[in-house]
Write a protein that holds these residues in place. Structure first.
Motif, short mmCIF file in Angstrom:
data_model
loop_
_atom_site.label_atom_id
_atom_site.label_comp_id
_atom_site.label_asym_id
_atom_site.label_seq_id
_atom_site.Cartn_x
_atom_site.Cartn_y
_atom_site.Cartn_z
N ALA A 1 0.81 -1.22 0.00
CA ALA A 1 0.00 0.00 0.00
C ALA A 1 0.85 1.27 0.00
O ALA A 1 0.43 2.29 -0.52
N HIS B 1 1.76 3.16 2.61
CA HIS B 1 1.49 4.14 3.67
C HIS B 1 2.72 4.36 4.55
O HIS B 1 2.94 5.47 5.03
N CYS B 2 3.50 3.32 4.76
CA CYS B 2 4.69 3.45 5.60
C CYS B 2 5.71 4.40 4.97
O CYS B 2 6.33 5.19 5.67
N LEU C 1 5.08 6.86 2.95
CA LEU C 1 4.56 8.23 3.07
C LEU C 1 4.75 8.78 4.47
O LEU C 1 5.06 9.95 4.65
N ALA C 2 4.60 7.92 5.48
CA ALA C 2 4.71 8.37 6.87
C ALA C 2 6.15 8.53 7.32
O ALA C 2 6.45 9.44 8.10
N ALA D 1 3.56 5.14 10.95
CA ALA D 1 3.61 4.20 9.83
C ALA D 1 3.07 2.84 10.24
O ALA D 1 2.29 2.22 9.50
N VAL E 1 -0.80 2.90 10.56
CA VAL E 1 -1.60 2.99 9.32
C VAL E 1 -1.37 1.83 8.37
O VAL E 1 -2.04 1.74 7.34
N CYS E 2 -0.47 0.92 8.70
CA CYS E 2 -0.20 -0.22 7.82
C CYS E 2 -1.43 -1.12 7.76
O CYS E 2 -1.83 -1.71 8.77
#
Length: 65
Positions: free
Chosen positions: A13, A15-16, A18-19, A51, A54-55
């Motif tokens: 995904a 998200h990590c 991005l964070a 991160a 939100v994973c």
């Protein structure tokens, strides 16, 4: 903090990344997470915790050392 990832769980995904882009990256061929820094400095701890939170695959494990 010690960061561990489970590439088998990772769904790519991103998200990590991005964070916490200083700690996580993704493989070009399939988007699976790559750990850049298993023991990030204290100033990155909050971003790494975000991160992990939100994973969607829960592929990031954190251990306080």
């Amino acid at each position: 903090m010690l960061v561990r990832i489970d590439q088998e769980k990772c769904c790519g995904a991103g998200h990590c990344v991005l964070a916490a882009p200083d700690v996580f990256d993704q493989r070009d061929e399939d988007g699976i997470v790559v750990l850049l820094d298993a023991e990030p400095p204290a100033e990155l701890h909050q971003a790494v915790q975000d991160a992990a939170a939100v994973c969607p695959a829960a592929a990031i494990q954190l251990e306080q050392v």
